[in-house]
Design a protein around this motif. Sequence first.
Motif, short mmCIF file in Angstrom:
data_model
loop_
_atom_site.label_atom_id
_atom_site.label_comp_id
_atom_site.label_asym_id
_atom_site.label_seq_id
_atom_site.Cartn_x
_atom_site.Cartn_y
_atom_site.Cartn_z
N THR A 141 -4.02 -15.60 52.25
CA THR A 141 -2.82 -16.44 52.25
C THR A 141 -2.83 -17.38 51.05
N THR A 142 -4.00 -17.95 50.76
CA THR A 142 -4.12 -18.83 49.60
C THR A 142 -3.88 -18.06 48.31
N ASN A 143 -4.45 -16.87 48.21
CA ASN A 143 -4.22 -16.03 47.03
C ASN A 143 -2.74 -15.70 46.87
N PHE A 144 -2.09 -15.36 47.98
CA PHE A 144 -0.67 -15.07 47.92
C PHE A 144 0.12 -16.27 47.41
N LEU A 145 -0.15 -17.44 47.99
CA LEU A 145 0.61 -18.64 47.61
C LEU A 145 0.40 -19.03 46.15
N THR A 146 -0.85 -18.99 45.69
CA THR A 146 -1.10 -19.39 44.30
C THR A 146 -0.48 -18.40 43.31
N HIS A 147 -0.54 -17.12 43.61
CA HIS A 147 0.04 -16.13 42.71
C HIS A 147 1.56 -16.16 42.76
N PHE A 148 2.12 -16.42 43.94
CA PHE A 148 3.57 -16.52 44.05
C PHE A 148 4.09 -17.75 43.30
N LEU A 149 3.38 -18.86 43.43
CA LEU A 149 3.77 -20.07 42.70
C LEU A 149 3.65 -19.86 41.18
N ALA A 150 2.62 -19.16 40.77
CA ALA A 150 2.46 -18.86 39.34
C ALA A 150 3.63 -17.99 38.85
N MET A 151 4.05 -17.02 39.67
CA MET A 151 5.20 -16.20 39.30
C MET A 151 6.45 -17.05 39.14
N LEU A 152 6.68 -17.96 40.09
CA LEU A 152 7.85 -18.83 40.00
C LEU A 152 7.77 -19.75 38.78
N LEU A 153 6.57 -20.20 38.45
CA LEU A 153 6.38 -21.06 37.29
C LEU A 153 6.68 -20.33 35.99
N TRP A 154 6.36 -19.05 35.94
CA TRP A 154 6.58 -18.28 34.71
C TRP A 154 8.05 -18.01 34.41
#
Length: 72
Positions: free
Chosen positions: A9-22
Amino acid sequence: MLCTLKTETTNFLTHFLAMLLWIPLTVLLIVLSASRIDFVIVSIVYGLSAIAIFYCSSSYHRHKKEENEISF
């Protein structure tokens, strides 16, 4: 090290937030490189690639249910 559901879940959230940031970062790269078309093209490719890789990674972690699962 075992990957628990909490870790996934943590991996999902951090990668999803990184996608949104990009998304805005890609726009910023394009704006900053607007003086040269070759830089604009590189910025578009780089930004879309970063968005795609973080999307794929977040999707993988979102749907992964157990350690060593083949999710494809």
